[in-house]
Write an enzyme that holds these catalytic residues in place. Structure first.
Site, PDB file in Angstrom:
ATOM      1  N   ALA A  43       0.681  -1.369  -0.183  1.00 11.44           N
ATOM      2  CA  ALA A  43      -0.103  -0.044   0.070  1.00 11.44           C
ATOM      3  C   ALA A  43       0.898   1.192  -0.022  1.00 11.44           C
ATOM      4  CB  ALA A  43      -0.960  -0.006   1.208  1.00 11.44           C
ATOM      5  N   HIS A  65      -5.716 -17.214  11.395  1.00 15.43           N
ATOM      6  CA  HIS A  65      -5.505 -18.373  10.305  1.00 15.43           C
ATOM      7  C   HIS A  65      -5.303 -19.637  10.470  1.00 15.43           C
ATOM      8  CE1 HIS A  65      -3.501 -19.420   6.376  1.00 15.43           C
ATOM      9  NE2 HIS A  65      -3.701 -18.449   6.081  1.00 15.43           N
ATOM     10  N   ARG A  82     -11.408 -18.948   6.306  1.00 17.28           N
ATOM     11  CA  ARG A  82     -10.452 -19.141   7.275  1.00 17.28           C
ATOM     12  C   ARG A  82     -11.278 -19.159   8.558  1.00 17.28           C
ATOM     13  NH1 ARG A  82      -5.837 -14.945   4.726  1.00 17.28           N
ATOM     14  NH2 ARG A  82      -5.246 -16.523   3.233  1.00 17.28           N
ATOM     15  N   GLU A  99      -3.765  -2.712   5.198  1.00 12.99           N
ATOM     16  CA  GLU A  99      -4.432  -3.413   6.185  1.00 12.99           C
ATOM     17  C   GLU A  99      -4.658  -2.329   7.352  1.00 12.99           C
ATOM     18  OE1 GLU A  99      -2.094  -6.978   7.329  1.00 12.99           O
ATOM     19  OE2 GLU A  99      -2.943  -7.120   9.266  1.00 12.99           O
TER      20      GLU A  99
END
Lengths: 247, 636
Positions: free
Chosen positions: B44, B266, B330, B425
């Protein structure tokens, strides 16, 4: 598990360094080597001493930030492994482990085990890119690249920029690092328009930074965590020759 | 303050085009006069810094690592999604939008999520042009694979190093603009505070990590691209240096924090082996394409995996979710693993893992194909564990991973502080309560390359008439003094416990009470415990060395102090949201077969928290679904 860590301590770039030994107890075989250093640092803090400065970030072998000389080898006793992926099970109880920073003129020491590798960034700055602005791309599948070419480019592109190749080379040459980037881009059709310029400028910067010349000892490819092959250097030299002749 | 999401007019598929057609432009001569600070150099940050510089702005980019190339985008393995429909399997922008919205359990904005899907195809074009060696067919076209939570093949990849390859492309473009003298790159500089003047973000205070100098930087706008904060759990898949300090400081200066408790656990990381462990290594979710997850049907089965016969294996994901099987999203896969482990079926030395088995896939596809697809992951597994996963199943376990939560941003990716943007994020935008695999590289890149460079001009054109930002402004001095005082206070404690010791204590509480499964009593207890950790930290922490030198221990301490405060807000948020949605699972709200029970009547909103001197105040952004009917998320 108990080992003696003989570590290079150096307060700053200009000060003189020396080895200091630390008896380090309470380790386990499952600990990574860097976790053992974390453990040592916690002991040092409680003894009111300065911690050992060392580099790390991802701790999964991909960011390339970690890297020290361990018992005379870059990234420790194994081939193709980063320092963060080395575990204490590779050592024996009672061992003395000698830990030093990368040693190369182009990588000045900042503190203890940390060095300045910005020379690598400056090599990339001299053409380790494809000149294309955001927004100008053609449809992806309009550029066909055979699997063989793409795979070969990827092999070179896998370099993590850790500097082990330089550190382990008796000439402190950055040829493996530089050739990996040149071959990654120059073997792809997208990289071709700037291919000659790229190889000439990046290799020139490599010399300006004070890295030594390559004498094909092959030491670099043994340590490289990304298993970049030394044949990349030969390929770079061929590209260099071609660029010199044609430009 | 009333939250204004600034969603453009028009039909869903016309909104982004309408926005671009109506936003303000700045002419090239004027762009040169404007400067932008970008904090973070991942996909980003580097993407934004390079693109803003191409457009003509003056950019300063900061990162705490020794080089921009280390940012943690580098570690994403599996791939990046795009609605190219190259596989001719029925994919489309609409389907990708729907999958993402549904994957997030309908807790994100339709307009944002649609834009993500819409811009995904041009992003692949962009990365190919930059020289990313994506996997290809023999004929030269691009290859795709499947990923969790999806029934089409839309994931592009470069072996198991997709994040690394995309980041190298972004980093190379960044250096292209550094060479052009349009970006000033400052590695080993960490942002410690935000400077807000007359209600607008005007600069930052940073610490030069090489010598401890505190410096001021002024700008017309500040962009935060600082990544996720799952290191709040201490053990996570993140890099050790990843932190939440920049967004936390921005929050304390007035930026609202959205859905802080939405954290993805995760399902396929390596299990924890001891307290000394510093991180949990992720094994790419792409492994679930061909690997089958199972545990022994018998509790506390001590036999080796290869000795357990087929009929005594419980392929619990295939059993519970026949439609998606091992490719369930997930959050669902992690919870299902936790359920089996808690029920006594866990495997491995600490009984805290499950098997991920490739035997069937190797028999079916051959060793070569599996090696070609996942070779480097198998190699990595062997380096860490010493085990050859071609012969024995891998041992995996859930681990803290991605932060869906982050600074609240509007459609333009601007926070509630004018002139302060959050991208990648560190914002809360597209993923809702759960992110789909291979959507994080996508969001980071799209925010940085495509969205922000198109929205920031809308704000910057109003700043042209303003006085140039100046570090001599008294507000810079005041904030710098705050920073120095904060550091001096920390150095003066000289207590009896290490920073890591406190981080372990915080991590334990958070993993226990605010991770995969949460409940009221646990969260209330956690808040008290974390407040105690905070009190003790500020009286007992010990940092050696001085603030005026390279001091890794001080860096850790400063980050942890912010994590402790952020952890409290995460628990407050999890406590307030009395429903289960995506990764946020409240034990009180579940169906009788243990699935998440959403409450759309009462919780169809984004929680945006105002700092309010630590008495967090909730603001609600109602979510309106005009194009999609929120359904009960089922992967059965």
């Amino acid at each position: 598990m108990k080992v003696t860590c003989k570590i290079w301590r150096q307060e700053s770039a200009d000060s003189k360094g020396n080895f200091k030994s630390y008896e380090t107890d309470g380790l386990t075989e499952d600990m990574s080597f860097l976790e053992a250093l974390d453990h040592l640092n916690e002991i040092l803090v409680l003894k009111n001493e300065r911690v050992v400065a060392f580099e790390y970030d991802c701790r999964e072998g991909i960011c390339g930030q970690c890297g020290v000389f361990i018992n005379g080898r870059a990234h420790g006793p194994h081939d193709h492994v980063t320092t963060c992926q080395l575990h204490m099970r590779s050592f024996k109880d009672g061992d003395t482990i000698v830990i030093e920073p990368w040693r190369a003129n182009a990588f000045p020491i900042l503190k203890d085990l940390m060095v300045d590798r910005s020379a690598f960034d400056r090599i990339i700055e001299q053409g380790g890119f494809i000149t294309a602005k955001t927004g100008t791309a053609p449809e992806a599948n309009a550029i066909l690249i055979s699997k063989e070419v793409s795979d070969k480019s990827m092999d070179a592109a896998a370099c993590i920029g850790c500097g082990a190749c330089v550190a382990t080379c008796k000439n402190a040459s950055a040829a493996l690092f530089t050739s990996a980037k040149i071959n990654h881009l120059n073997s792809l059709p997208q990289g071709r328009p700037e291919a000659h310029k790229r190889v000439l400028e990046m290799t020139q910067q490599m010399q300006l930074e004070g890295f030594g010349s390559c004498t094909y000892t092959g030491a670099c490819e043994v340590e490289c965590p990304a298993e970049i092959s030394i044949s990349n250097i030969a390929e770079m030299n061929a590209r260099y020759l071609k660029a010199k002749l044609l430009s | 303050m009333k939250l204004n999401s600034k969603i453009p007019e028009g039909k869903l598929e016309e909104k982004w085009r309408n926005y671009q057609a109506n936003s303000h432009l700045i002419n090239p001569t004027n762009k040169k006069k404007l400067n932008v600070i970008v904090v973070g150099s991942g996909l980003a940050g580097a993407g934004a810094a390079a693109t803003l510089a191409e457009l003509g702005y003056d950019v300063q980019c900061f990162c705490y690592q020794d080089s921009a190339r280390r940012a943690h985008s580098v570690a994403a393995q599996g791939g990046i999604n795009a609605a190219k429909n190259y596989q001719h399997d029925g994919d489309s922008v609409w389907r990708m939008f729907y999958d993402t919205l549904k994957g997030g359990d309908f807790r994100s904005r339709e307009a944002n999520t649609y834009r993500l899907a819409e811009l995904s195809a041009p992003l692949i074009d962009h990365f190919v042009q930059q020289g990313v060696p994506f996997a290809r067919e023999y004929g030269g076209v691009l290859v795709n694979r499947s990923f969790g939570g999806v029934q089409v093949q839309r994931t592009f990849y470069a072996r198991g190093q997709t994040g690394q390859q995309l980041l190298m492309a972004a980093y190379s473009q960044l250096y292209k603009m550094i060479r052009a003298k349009k970006v000033d790159m400052l590695p080993r500089h960490e942002m410690l505070d935000l400077v807000v003047i007359n209600g607008k973000a005007k600069g930052i205070i940073v610490r030069d990590l090489t010598d401890g100098t505190i410096k001021r930087y002024a700008a017309d706008a500040v962009v935060l691209a600082t990544g996720g904060y799952s290191r709040v759990f201490r053990l996570s898949t993140l890099a050790i240096g990843c932190n939440g300090s920049a967004i936390w400081k921005a929050h304390k200066r007035g930026a609202y924090f959205a859905a802080p408790s939405f954290t993805q656990i995760h399902p396929t990381a390596l299990p924890q082996s001891s307290d000394a462990q510093s991180k949990l290594t992720l094994m790419s979710e792409s492994l679930r394409n061909d690997g089958r997850i199972w545990v022994p049907t018998k509790k506390d089965d001590a036999r080796k995996a290869n000795e357990i016969p087929e009929d005594e294996r419980d392929y619990y994901l295939e059993r519970r979710y026949p439609a998606f099987g091992n490719l369930a999203p997930r959050d669902i896969a992690s919870r299902a693993a936790k359920e089996r482990i808690d029920a006594g079926h866990g495997v491995g030395p600490l009984k805290n893992g499950v098997y991920l088995d490739f035997k069937n896939a190797i028999d079916r596809l051959g060793l070569d194909t599996i090696e070609d697809r996942y070779g480097n992951l198998f190699k990595m597994y062997r380096k860490i564990t010493g085990i050859n996963a071609y012969e024995k199943p891998m041992l995996i376990s859930p681990a803290a991973h991605f932060s869906m939560g982050g600074l609240w941003v509007d459609y333009e990716l601007m926070t509630t502080i004018p002139g302060l943007y959050a991208i990648g994020e560190c914002n809360y935008s597209d993923h809702g309560a759960n992110r789909l695999g291979a959507n994080s590289l996508l969001q980071a890149s799209i925010d940085g390359y495509f969205i922000l460079p198109n929205t920031i001009n809308n704000y910057l054109q109003t700043e042209l008439a303003e006085e140039r930002p100046n570090v001599d402004h008294p507000e810079f001095e005041r904030v710098e003094d705050d920073v120095k005082e904060h550091i001096a206070k920390m150095m003066a404690i000289n207590g009896s416990r290490t920073v890591d010791d406190f981080h372990r204590a915080l991590g334990k509480v958070m993993w226990q009470e605010c991770a995969m499964s949460r409940n009221r009593a646990g969260l209330e207890k956690a808040i008290i415990q974390i407040k105690n950790i905070k009190k003790e930290f500020w009286s007992e922490v010990k940092v050696t060395g001085s603030e005026a030198e390279l001091n890794p221990e001080l860096e850790k301490a400063l980050r942890l102090a912010d994590f402790i405060e952020l952890a409290i807000l995460m628990c407050v948020d999890a406590l307030q949201r009395e429903e289960s949605a995506g990764a946020h699972f409240r034990e009180e709200y579940q169906t009788k077969d243990g699935e998440a029970l959403r409450n759309d009547a009462d919780f169809m909103y984004v929680s945006a928290w105002e700092y309010n001197t630590g008495n967090f105040k909730l603001h609600k952004e109602e979510l309106k679904f005009e194009y999609v009917e929120p359904t009960v998320r089922s992967y059965k």
